[in-house]
Design an enzyme around this catalytic site. Structure first.
Site, PDB file in Angstrom:
ATOM      1  N   LYS A   1       5.262  -3.996   9.278  1.00  0.00           N
ATOM      2  CA  LYS A   1       5.548  -2.136   9.226  1.00  0.00           C
ATOM      3  C   LYS A   1       4.359  -1.419   8.703  1.00  0.00           C
ATOM      4  O   LYS A   1       4.223  -0.520   9.260  1.00  0.00           O
ATOM      5  CB  LYS A   1       6.780  -1.828   8.254  1.00  0.00           C
ATOM      6  CG  LYS A   1       7.203  -0.502   8.563  1.00  0.00           C
ATOM      7  CD  LYS A   1       8.272  -0.187   7.326  1.00  0.00           C
ATOM      8  CE  LYS A   1       8.090   1.427   7.327  1.00  0.00           C
ATOM      9  NZ  LYS A   1       9.414   1.988   7.011  1.00  0.00           N
TER      10      LYS A   1
ATOM     11  N   ASP B   1       7.205 -11.819   3.538  1.00  0.00           N
ATOM     12  CA  ASP B   1       8.402 -11.284   4.295  1.00  0.00           C
ATOM     13  C   ASP B   1       8.428  -9.777   3.489  1.00  0.00           C
ATOM     14  O   ASP B   1       9.479  -9.273   3.196  1.00  0.00           O
ATOM     15  CB  ASP B   1       9.512 -11.837   4.118  1.00  0.00           C
ATOM     16  CG  ASP B   1       9.627 -13.280   4.861  1.00  0.00           C
ATOM     17  OD1 ASP B   1       9.145 -13.387   5.874  1.00  0.00           O
ATOM     18  OD2 ASP B   1      10.243 -14.189   4.076  1.00  0.00           O
TER      19      ASP B   1
ATOM     20  N   ALA C   1       5.126 -16.978  11.000  1.00  0.00           N
ATOM     21  CA  ALA C   1       5.025 -15.623  10.747  1.00  0.00           C
ATOM     22  C   ALA C   1       5.861 -14.963  11.587  1.00  0.00           C
ATOM     23  O   ALA C   1       6.258 -15.381  12.884  1.00  0.00           O
ATOM     24  CB  ALA C   1       3.814 -14.739  10.736  1.00  0.00           C
ATOM     25  N   GLY C   2       6.690 -13.940  11.057  1.00  0.00           N
ATOM     26  CA  GLY C   2       7.630 -13.120  11.747  1.00  0.00           C
ATOM     27  C   GLY C   2       7.478 -11.886  11.460  1.00  0.00           C
ATOM     28  O   GLY C   2       8.037 -11.181  10.426  1.00  0.00           O
ATOM     29  N   HIS C   3       6.694 -11.000  12.119  1.00  0.00           N
ATOM     30  CA  HIS C   3       6.400  -9.561  11.560  1.00  0.00           C
ATOM     31  C   HIS C   3       7.336  -8.667  12.370  1.00  0.00           C
ATOM     32  O   HIS C   3       7.110  -8.428  13.484  1.00  0.00           O
ATOM     33  CB  HIS C   3       4.920  -9.141  11.836  1.00  0.00           C
ATOM     34  CG  HIS C   3       3.907 -10.031  10.947  1.00  0.00           C
ATOM     35  ND1 HIS C   3       2.589 -10.000  10.933  1.00  0.00           N
ATOM     36  CD2 HIS C   3       4.428 -10.747   9.844  1.00  0.00           C
ATOM     37  CE1 HIS C   3       2.308 -10.803  10.130  1.00  0.00           C
ATOM     38  NE2 HIS C   3       3.046 -11.285   9.486  1.00  0.00           N
TER      39      HIS C   3
ATOM     40  N   GLY D   1       7.112  -6.899   4.466  1.00  0.00           N
ATOM     41  CA  GLY D   1       7.107  -5.865   5.306  1.00  0.00           C
ATOM     42  C   GLY D   1       5.905  -5.389   5.907  1.00  0.00           C
ATOM     43  O   GLY D   1       5.217  -4.341   6.137  1.00  0.00           O
ATOM     44  N   LYS D   2       4.846  -6.522   5.956  1.00  0.00           N
ATOM     45  CA  LYS D   2       3.309  -6.199   6.579  1.00  0.00           C
ATOM     46  C   LYS D   2       3.196  -5.574   7.765  1.00  0.00           C
ATOM     47  O   LYS D   2       2.759  -4.724   8.250  1.00  0.00           O
ATOM     48  CB  LYS D   2       2.666  -7.435   6.357  1.00  0.00           C
ATOM     49  CG  LYS D   2       2.457  -7.978   5.149  1.00  0.00           C
ATOM     50  CD  LYS D   2       1.502  -9.520   5.035  1.00  0.00           C
ATOM     51  CE  LYS D   2       2.636 -10.431   5.831  1.00  0.00           C
ATOM     52  NZ  LYS D   2       3.534 -11.048   4.932  1.00  0.00           N
TER      53      LYS D   2
ATOM     54  N   GLN E   1       2.461 -14.292   5.660  1.00  0.00           N
ATOM     55  CA  GLN E   1       2.975 -14.899   4.678  1.00  0.00           C
ATOM     56  C   GLN E   1       2.576 -13.971   3.599  1.00  0.00           C
ATOM     57  O   GLN E   1       2.121 -12.949   3.663  1.00  0.00           O
ATOM     58  CB  GLN E   1       2.393 -16.313   4.425  1.00  0.00           C
ATOM     59  CG  GLN E   1       3.066 -17.261   5.684  1.00  0.00           C
ATOM     60  CD  GLN E   1       2.210 -17.458   6.876  1.00  0.00           C
ATOM     61  OE1 GLN E   1       1.258 -17.534   6.920  1.00  0.00           O
ATOM     62  NE2 GLN E   1       3.084 -17.310   7.804  1.00  0.00           N
TER      63      GLN E   1
ATOM     64  N   ARG F   1      16.890 -18.317   8.155  1.00  0.00           N
ATOM     65  CA  ARG F   1      17.376 -18.883   7.119  1.00  0.00           C
ATOM     66  C   ARG F   1      17.546 -17.734   6.024  1.00  0.00           C
ATOM     67  O   ARG F   1      16.821 -16.671   6.109  1.00  0.00           O
ATOM     68  CB  ARG F   1      16.273 -19.721   6.553  1.00  0.00           C
ATOM     69  CG  ARG F   1      16.263 -20.956   7.103  1.00  0.00           C
ATOM     70  CD  ARG F   1      15.065 -21.826   6.410  1.00  0.00           C
ATOM     71  NE  ARG F   1      13.698 -21.432   6.689  1.00  0.00           N
ATOM     72  CZ  ARG F   1      12.887 -21.926   6.125  1.00  0.00           C
ATOM     73  NH1 ARG F   1      12.866 -23.187   5.212  1.00  0.00           N
ATOM     74  NH2 ARG F   1      11.530 -21.353   6.415  1.00  0.00           N
TER      75      ARG F   1
HETATM   76  P1  IMP Z   1       4.788 -23.579   6.884  1.00  0.00           P
HETATM   77  O1  IMP Z   1       3.993 -22.572   7.009  1.00  0.00           O
HETATM   78  O2  IMP Z   1       5.761 -23.577   8.216  1.00  0.00           O
HETATM   79  O3  IMP Z   1       4.237 -24.738   6.948  1.00  0.00           O
HETATM   80  O4  IMP Z   1       5.935 -23.566   5.645  1.00  0.00           O
HETATM   81  C1  IMP Z   1       5.310 -23.611   4.408  1.00  0.00           C
HETATM   82  C2  IMP Z   1       6.026 -22.678   3.491  1.00  0.00           C
HETATM   83  O5  IMP Z   1       5.773 -21.457   3.883  1.00  0.00           O
HETATM   84  C3  IMP Z   1       7.765 -22.666   3.623  1.00  0.00           C
HETATM   85  O6  IMP Z   1       8.389 -22.538   2.238  1.00  0.00           O
HETATM   86  C4  IMP Z   1       8.046 -21.564   4.683  1.00  0.00           C
HETATM   87  O7  IMP Z   1       9.360 -20.989   4.300  1.00  0.00           O
HETATM   88  C5  IMP Z   1       6.926 -20.653   3.993  1.00  0.00           C
HETATM   89  N1  IMP Z   1       6.733 -19.514   5.083  1.00  0.00           N
HETATM   90  C6  IMP Z   1       5.819 -19.907   6.314  1.00  0.00           C
HETATM   91  N2  IMP Z   1       5.510 -18.857   6.923  1.00  0.00           N
HETATM   92  C7  IMP Z   1       6.319 -17.704   6.231  1.00  0.00           C
HETATM   93  C8  IMP Z   1       6.594 -16.436   6.555  1.00  0.00           C
HETATM   94  O8  IMP Z   1       5.962 -15.734   7.532  1.00  0.00           O
HETATM   95  N3  IMP Z   1       7.369 -15.653   5.522  1.00  0.00           N
HETATM   96  C9  IMP Z   1       8.040 -16.463   4.435  1.00  0.00           C
HETATM   97  N4  IMP Z   1       7.759 -17.604   4.076  1.00  0.00           N
HETATM   98  C10 IMP Z   1       7.252 -18.470   5.024  1.00  0.00           C
END
Ligand code: IMP
Length: 426
Positions: free
Chosen positions: A23, A18, A44-46, A20-21, A226, A305
Site C-alpha cells: 500500500k 505483512d 511475498a504477497g503485496h 502493508g508495504k 517480508q 494461513r
Molecule cells: P520462505 O520465505 O518461504 O522460505 O519462508 C520463511 C519464513 O518467512 C516463514 O516463516 C514464512 O512464513 C515467512 N515469510 C516469507 N514470506 C513472507 C511474507 O511475505 N510475509 C510474511 N512472512 C513471510
C-alpha cells in the site's frame, strides 16, 4: 519521503512482514519513475486496494498499477517464471498495461519446480513454516554457485545442460529426504522452452537502468519484501527467510551502490503479526490475539494461513530502526485498534529479572524473554475517516507519539484503512 534532495528511497517491512508495504509503495509510486523489487520472490504477497479492486502482487513491483512507472525485478530476487507470467497475465486481464515498462534482471536466479519440491519435502522448511515457494532452495543454489539465472535462458542448449544436472541433484536429495516424489526433467525442459521466449525480451541489466535513471534525475523506489525480523542475518534465525530483507540488501539486490540511497521508510503495523513459526514475544494468547486477527483480517496473502497476532513490540522496531537505518516510519492499520479500551505496548524485554534493552541474537533467549508492557488508553472511536493527524482522537495521537518515542524514528505516514485515500501524511 521525496523532496528536492531525495531521489532514491527504500521501503522495508520493519517487523515480520505483512506490514502493508504494498500500500505504501502504491501511494509513493505516484511520485516516482521507477519501482524496483530487490529480494525475495513469490513468497511475498503485496496487497493493494484501488477503488473497488484488490490486487495481490507477488513478484511484480506494486508500482505496476501506475501507468507511467517503470518496474524492475532486481538481481536479488528469485524469480518463479511460471507464477510471474500468471501474475502478469492477470494484470493485463484487469486492464493494466505493462508493455515497455516491466523488466527483469538478467542476473536474477530462477525458481524451478524442483526448488518447490525440495522446499515442500524438507523437514527444516516444515519446522520453519515456509511458504513452500522454493525460496530457500533457490537461494541455496545461488550461494552454492549452481543456480540458473534469467540470462541463461538466452541459450536454451546451455540451460538444458544446467537443468539436467540440477534436476538429477534435486532427485538425489529428494531420495535422501525419504520422499517418493521426483522432479521431471522433461517437464522442466518444456517449461523453460515455453517461457524463455517471453522472459528473455524482458531481461536487462536492471542495475544499469536504475543508475542511469538516477543520473537523469528520476525518482526511484526500492520495494522490500517480508520484514527485518525475517532477514537471514538480522532476523530471528533460523526462523527467517533466505534473503536480506533489510535496507542493506536493497543496494545489493537492485544493483546500485549504497551511497545512491537517500532515505529508508520502515513500515510497521500499529500492533504485531507473524506468519510461520518462531518466537513472537508480544503474541497475545488471551483471546485478544484472536480479536486482532478478526478485526485486522490477519490471514496470509499468499498461503491464507492465519497470522499470529500481538501487541506493538518496541524492542523489535527500535532494532529495525538501527539495522535498516530508518529515516521514517509508516504506521499502518491504526484503525484495527479502534475498539480496544486499553492497548498494551511492549517497551522492553525482561530476561531472568533484568531488562534486555536490545534484541537478543539467539532465538532460545528470545523464546524466554518476557515483554514489559505499558498500557495506553484506547480511543474507542472510528479513525477510518481521518485524513489529517488533527482528525484523530487525542488518545490515538498519544498512542502514535509513544510509538515514535519508543522506536526512535519519526512517523511520516499513518494508514487507517485499505484504500489509497486512507493514508495520512504527517
Ligand atoms: P520462505 O520465505 O518461504 O522460505 O519462508 C520463511 C519464513 O518467512 C516463514 O516463516 C514464512 O512464513 C515467512 N515469510 C516469507 N514470506 C513472507 C511474507 O511475505 N510475509 C510474511 N512472512 C513471510
Amino acid at each position: 519521503m521525496f523532496d528536492p534532495k531525495t531521489y532514491c528511497v527504500v521501503v522495508v517491512g520493519a517487523q515480520w512482514g505483512d506490514e502493508g508495504k504494498g500500500k505504501l509503495v502504491d501511494v509513493l509510486a505516484e511520485k516516482v519513475d521507477l519501482v524496483v523489487r530487490y529480494q525475495g520472490g513469490a513468497n511475498a504477497g503485496h496487497t493493494v486496494v484501488t477503488g473497488e479492486s484488490q490486487f495481490i502482487l507477488q513478484q511484480i513491483p506494486s508500482g505496476i498499477l501506475h501507468p507511467r512507472v517503470t518496474c524492475l525485478v532486481g538481481n536479488g530476487v528469485v524469480l518463479d517464471p511460471e507464477t510471474f507470467f500468471t501474475e502478469l497475465d492477470g494484470l493485463v486481464a484487469r486492464g493494466i498495461d505493462p508493455k515497455g515498462r516491466l523488466f527483469v534482471s538478467e542476473r536474477a536466479h530462477l525458481v524451478m519446480p524442483y526448488h518447490k519440491l525440495l522446499d515442500r519435502a524438507s523437514e527444516k522448511s516444515q519446522n520453519i513454516g515456509t511458504t513452500g515457494r522454493g525460496i530457500g532452495p533457490t537461494y541455496e543454489d545461488k550461494y552454492g554457485r549452481r543456480g540458473i539465472r534469467v540470462g541463461d535462458l538466452r541459450h536454451l542448449e546451455t540451460a538444458r545442460g544446467l537443468l539436467r544436472e540440477r534436476v538429477e541433484r534435486a532427485n538425489q536429495l529428494l531420495g535422501l529426504m525419504g520422499v517418493a516424489e521426483r522432479a521431471d526433467l522433461g517437464a522442466h525442459f518444456e517449461l523453460v522452452a515455453r517461457l524463455a521466449p517471453r522472459l528473455v525480451p524482458l531481461a536487462v541489466d536492471t542495475g544499469l537502468v536504475v543508475h542511469r535513471g538516477l543520473r537523469e534525475g528520476r525518482r526511484v523506489l526500492l520495494e522490500g519484501a517480508q520484514g527485518a525480523l525475517l532477514d537471514v542475518d538480522h532476523g530471528t534465525y533460523p526462523f527467517v527467510t533466505s534473503s536480506n530483507t533489510t535496507a542493506g540488501g536493497a543496494a545489493v539486490g537492485a544493483g546500485i551502490g549504497p551511497t545512491a540511497i537517500d532515505g529508508v521508510l520502515g513500515v510497521v503495523k500499529a500492533y504485531t503479526t507473524r506468519v510461520g513459526n518462531g518466537p513472537l514475544p508480544t503474541e497475545a494468547t488471551d483471546g485478544m490475539g484472536e480479536e486482532l486477527r478478526r478485526l485486522g483480517g490477519e490471514f496470509g496473502a499468499v498461503t491464507g494461513r492465519p497470522r499470529r497476532c500481538g501487541w506493538f513490540d518496541a524492542t523489535v522496531v527500535r532494532y529495525s530502526v538501527r539495522v535498516n537505518g530508518l529515516t521514517g516510519l509508516a504506521v499502518t492499520k491504526l484503525d484495527v485498534l479502534d475498539s480496544f479500551p486499553e492497548i498494551p505496548v511492549g517497551t522492553d524485554y525482561v530476561l531472568d529479572g533484568h531488562a534486555c534493552g536490545e534484541m537478543p541474537a539467539d532465538v532460545r533467549v528470545l523464546e524466554r524473554v518476557k515483554p514489559h508492557y505499558e498500557v495506553l488508553p484506547g480511543w474507542r472511536k472510528p479513525t477510518t475517516g481521518a485524513r489529517r493527524l488533527a482528525d484523530l482522537p487525542p488518545q490515538a495521537r498519544a498512542y502514535l507519539d509513544r510509538l515514535e518515542d519508543l522506536s526512535g524514528a519519526p512517523i511520516r505516514y499513518v494508514s487507517v484503512g485499505t484504500r489509497r485515500d486512507q493514508i495520512i501524511e504527517v
